[in-house]
Scaffold this motif. Sequence first.
Motif, PDB file in Angstrom:
ATOM      1  N   PRO A  35     -19.906   1.410  38.111  1.00 36.30           N
ATOM      2  CA  PRO A  35     -20.296   0.302  37.227  1.00 36.30           C
ATOM      3  C   PRO A  35     -19.532   0.252  35.900  1.00 36.30           C
ATOM      4  O   PRO A  35     -19.200  -0.832  35.418  1.00 36.30           O
ATOM      5  CB  PRO A  35     -21.788   0.538  37.002  1.00 36.30           C
ATOM      6  N   ASP A  36     -19.252   1.392  35.288  1.00 37.96           N
ATOM      7  CA  ASP A  36     -18.491   1.376  34.031  1.00 37.96           C
ATOM      8  C   ASP A  36     -17.069   0.873  34.250  1.00 37.96           C
ATOM      9  O   ASP A  36     -16.538   0.086  33.467  1.00 37.96           O
ATOM     10  CB  ASP A  36     -18.472   2.767  33.395  1.00 37.96           C
ATOM     11  N   TRP A  37     -16.438   1.367  35.324  1.00 40.74           N
ATOM     12  CA  TRP A  37     -15.097   0.893  35.645  1.00 40.74           C
ATOM     13  C   TRP A  37     -15.122  -0.588  36.007  1.00 40.74           C
ATOM     14  O   TRP A  37     -14.213  -1.326  35.646  1.00 40.74           O
ATOM     15  CB  TRP A  37     -14.505   1.697  36.800  1.00 40.74           C
ATOM     16  N   ALA A  38     -16.152  -1.014  36.722  1.00 40.56           N
ATOM     17  CA  ALA A  38     -16.266  -2.418  37.123  1.00 40.56           C
ATOM     18  C   ALA A  38     -16.347  -3.327  35.904  1.00 40.56           C
ATOM     19  O   ALA A  38     -15.725  -4.392  35.859  1.00 40.56           O
ATOM     20  CB  ALA A  38     -17.493  -2.612  38.015  1.00 40.56           C
ATOM     21  N   ARG A  39     -17.101  -2.890  34.898  1.00 39.71           N
ATOM     22  CA  ARG A  39     -17.228  -3.677  33.661  1.00 39.71           C
ATOM     23  C   ARG A  39     -15.856  -3.829  33.006  1.00 39.71           C
ATOM     24  O   ARG A  39     -15.460  -4.920  32.604  1.00 39.71           O
ATOM     25  CB  ARG A  39     -18.219  -2.994  32.722  1.00 39.71           C
ATOM     26  N   TRP A  40     -15.109  -2.725  32.917  1.00 40.51           N
ATOM     27  CA  TRP A  40     -13.774  -2.773  32.328  1.00 40.51           C
ATOM     28  C   TRP A  40     -12.823  -3.643  33.167  1.00 40.51           C
ATOM     29  O   TRP A  40     -12.072  -4.439  32.616  1.00 40.51           O
ATOM     30  CB  TRP A  40     -13.201  -1.362  32.177  1.00 40.51           C
ATOM     31  N   LEU A  41     -12.864  -3.480  34.470  1.00 45.48           N
ATOM     32  CA  LEU A  41     -11.994  -4.285  35.342  1.00 45.48           C
ATOM     33  C   LEU A  41     -12.320  -5.771  35.218  1.00 45.48           C
ATOM     34  O   LEU A  41     -11.421  -6.613  35.137  1.00 45.48           O
ATOM     35  CB  LEU A  41     -12.123  -3.834  36.794  1.00 45.48           C
ATOM     36  N   ALA A  42     -13.611  -6.095  35.215  1.00 44.17           N
ATOM     37  CA  ALA A  42     -14.011  -7.496  35.086  1.00 44.17           C
ATOM     38  C   ALA A  42     -13.575  -8.061  33.733  1.00 44.17           C
ATOM     39  O   ALA A  42     -12.995  -9.155  33.659  1.00 44.17           O
ATOM     40  CB  ALA A  42     -15.522  -7.636  35.257  1.00 44.17           C
ATOM     41  N   GLY A  43     -13.834  -7.321  32.668  1.00 48.85           N
ATOM     42  CA  GLY A  43     -13.453  -7.786  31.337  1.00 48.85           C
ATOM     43  C   GLY A  43     -11.960  -7.976  31.191  1.00 48.85           C
ATOM     44  O   GLY A  43     -11.493  -9.004  30.675  1.00 48.85           O
ATOM     45  N   LEU A  44     -11.196  -6.997  31.653  1.00 52.74           N
ATOM     46  CA  LEU A  44      -9.740  -7.098  31.560  1.00 52.74           C
ATOM     47  C   LEU A  44      -9.200  -8.201  32.478  1.00 52.74           C
ATOM     48  O   LEU A  44      -8.194  -8.840  32.151  1.00 52.74           O
ATOM     49  CB  LEU A  44      -9.090  -5.753  31.882  1.00 52.74           C
ATOM     50  N   SER A  45      -9.886  -8.449  33.582  1.00 54.21           N
ATOM     51  CA  SER A  45      -9.481  -9.554  34.462  1.00 54.21           C
ATOM     52  C   SER A  45      -9.655 -10.894  33.764  1.00 54.21           C
ATOM     53  O   SER A  45      -8.809 -11.785  33.879  1.00 54.21           O
ATOM     54  CB  SER A  45     -10.285  -9.531  35.762  1.00 54.21           C
ATOM     55  N   PHE A  46     -10.761 -11.048  33.028  1.00 51.58           N
ATOM     56  CA  PHE A  46     -10.955 -12.284  32.263  1.00 51.58           C
ATOM     57  C   PHE A  46      -9.847 -12.449  31.224  1.00 51.58           C
ATOM     58  O   PHE A  46      -9.332 -13.546  31.023  1.00 51.58           O
ATOM     59  CB  PHE A  46     -12.324 -12.294  31.575  1.00 51.58           C
ATOM     60  N   VAL A  47      -9.496 -11.369  30.548  1.00 53.45           N
ATOM     61  CA  VAL A  47      -8.418 -11.434  29.553  1.00 53.45           C
ATOM     62  C   VAL A  47      -7.094 -11.786  30.236  1.00 53.45           C
ATOM     63  O   VAL A  47      -6.315 -12.596  29.721  1.00 53.45           O
ATOM     64  CB  VAL A  47      -8.326 -10.113  28.755  1.00 53.45           C
ATOM     65  N   ALA A  48      -6.833 -11.203  31.401  1.00 52.43           N
ATOM     66  CA  ALA A  48      -5.606 -11.524  32.139  1.00 52.43           C
ATOM     67  C   ALA A  48      -5.570 -13.000  32.536  1.00 52.43           C
ATOM     68  O   ALA A  48      -4.528 -13.661  32.428  1.00 52.43           O
ATOM     69  CB  ALA A  48      -5.485 -10.638  33.378  1.00 52.43           C
ATOM     70  N   VAL A  49      -6.707 -13.529  32.984  1.00 53.90           N
ATOM     71  CA  VAL A  49      -6.773 -14.958  33.324  1.00 53.90           C
ATOM     72  C   VAL A  49      -6.533 -15.791  32.066  1.00 53.90           C
ATOM     73  O   VAL A  49      -5.880 -16.836  32.119  1.00 53.90           O
ATOM     74  CB  VAL A  49      -8.112 -15.304  34.010  1.00 53.90           C
ATOM     75  N   ALA A  50      -7.028 -15.339  30.912  1.00 50.02           N
ATOM     76  CA  ALA A  50      -6.797 -16.055  29.648  1.00 50.02           C
ATOM     77  C   ALA A  50      -5.307 -16.165  29.366  1.00 50.02           C
ATOM     78  O   ALA A  50      -4.804 -17.241  29.009  1.00 50.02           O
ATOM     79  CB  ALA A  50      -7.511 -15.338  28.500  1.00 50.02           C
ATOM     80  N   VAL A  51      -4.587 -15.071  29.544  1.00 51.87           N
ATOM     81  CA  VAL A  51      -3.142 -15.095  29.319  1.00 51.87           C
ATOM     82  C   VAL A  51      -2.469 -16.012  30.340  1.00 51.87           C
ATOM     83  O   VAL A  51      -1.593 -16.814  30.005  1.00 51.87           O
ATOM     84  CB  VAL A  51      -2.557 -13.660  29.389  1.00 51.87           C
ATOM     85  N   TRP A  52      -2.910 -15.922  31.596  1.00 51.56           N
ATOM     86  CA  TRP A  52      -2.365 -16.747  32.671  1.00 51.56           C
ATOM     87  C   TRP A  52      -2.555 -18.227  32.368  1.00 51.56           C
ATOM     88  O   TRP A  52      -1.718 -19.060  32.702  1.00 51.56           O
ATOM     89  CB  TRP A  52      -3.055 -16.356  33.963  1.00 51.56           C
ATOM     90  N   MET A  53      -3.673 -18.581  31.726  1.00 51.31           N
ATOM     91  CA  MET A  53      -3.965 -19.987  31.428  1.00 51.31           C
ATOM     92  C   MET A  53      -2.957 -20.591  30.463  1.00 51.31           C
ATOM     93  O   MET A  53      -2.798 -21.808  30.419  1.00 51.31           O
ATOM     94  CB  MET A  53      -5.359 -20.120  30.847  1.00 51.31           C
ATOM     95  N   LEU A  54      -2.304 -19.780  29.689  1.00 47.00           N
ATOM     96  CA  LEU A  54      -1.336 -20.292  28.717  1.00 47.00           C
ATOM     97  C   LEU A  54      -0.047 -20.755  29.377  1.00 47.00           C
ATOM     98  O   LEU A  54       0.768 -21.425  28.755  1.00 47.00           O
ATOM     99  CB  LEU A  54      -1.046 -19.226  27.661  1.00 47.00           C
ATOM    100  N   VAL A  55       0.134 -20.416  30.657  1.00 52.69           N
ATOM    101  CA  VAL A  55       1.328 -20.819  31.394  1.00 52.69           C
ATOM    102  C   VAL A  55       1.015 -22.116  32.130  1.00 52.69           C
ATOM    103  O   VAL A  55       0.142 -22.140  33.000  1.00 52.69           O
ATOM    104  CB  VAL A  55       1.747 -19.729  32.408  1.00 52.69           C
ATOM    105  N   PRO A  56       1.703 -23.198  31.798  1.00 50.61           N
ATOM    106  CA  PRO A  56       1.426 -24.476  32.472  1.00 50.61           C
ATOM    107  C   PRO A  56       1.774 -24.406  33.953  1.00 50.61           C
ATOM    108  O   PRO A  56       2.757 -23.783  34.342  1.00 50.61           O
ATOM    109  CB  PRO A  56       2.335 -25.477  31.761  1.00 50.61           C
ATOM    110  N   ASP A  57       0.932 -25.045  34.761  1.00 50.96           N
ATOM    111  CA  ASP A  57       1.201 -25.128  36.195  1.00 50.96           C
ATOM    112  C   ASP A  57       2.100 -26.322  36.468  1.00 50.96           C
ATOM    113  O   ASP A  57       2.100 -27.308  35.741  1.00 50.96           O
ATOM    114  CB  ASP A  57      -0.099 -25.309  36.983  1.00 50.96           C
TER     115      ASP A  57
END
Length: 188
Positions: free
Chosen positions: A65-87
């Motif tokens: 669960p602790d690792w899952a929280r970190w993975l989920a949080g960092l995944s959201f941050v990664a998606v945030a960075v990804w969103m800055l790239v226009p499709d």
Amino acid sequence: MQAFLVSTGTVALGEIGDKTQLLALLLAVRYRQPLPIIAGILVATLANHAAAAALGGWAITLVDPDWARWLAGLSFVAVAVWMLVPDTSDDSEDRDRRGLGVFGVTVIAFFLTEMGDKTQVATIVLAAQFQSLVAVTAGTTLGMMIANVPIVLFGERAMDWLPMAWVRRIAALVFAIVGVLVVAGVGL
């Protein structure tokens, strides 16, 4: 209810300016048949996001669960960075498949285009976070519909008044904030 609402908002924001939204615009302009396009988007999204949510729900059982929280949080941050790239759209996604009709073309094009897309990744992460397949799938599907139905109905006119760069930046900020809150252990 929280999983449904967060999933809806996350995907509705994440979908703005996304390649599947561009595909919705291309299909709307090309075929000018909004009802089969909207139905195709719904069917493709339900199938794709249900599979993604099931994957997220299963994957969370394999991780501490602790690792899952970190993975989920960092995944959201990664998606945030990804969103800055226009499709950009890919003309091959819009090829007319003989005999499928507008509905069939839309289902196949949307299902395939959504594979590995940021909203599919967000669905996996949301399912892992909330552990609610039905609420997350319903929410992410509704978010997809909220973002795409107006594009299908209003087509090119909507693209004229939406400042895509700012919409992407705001959506990226929301994803980043959610990621930081998840890592910090703040409940959503």
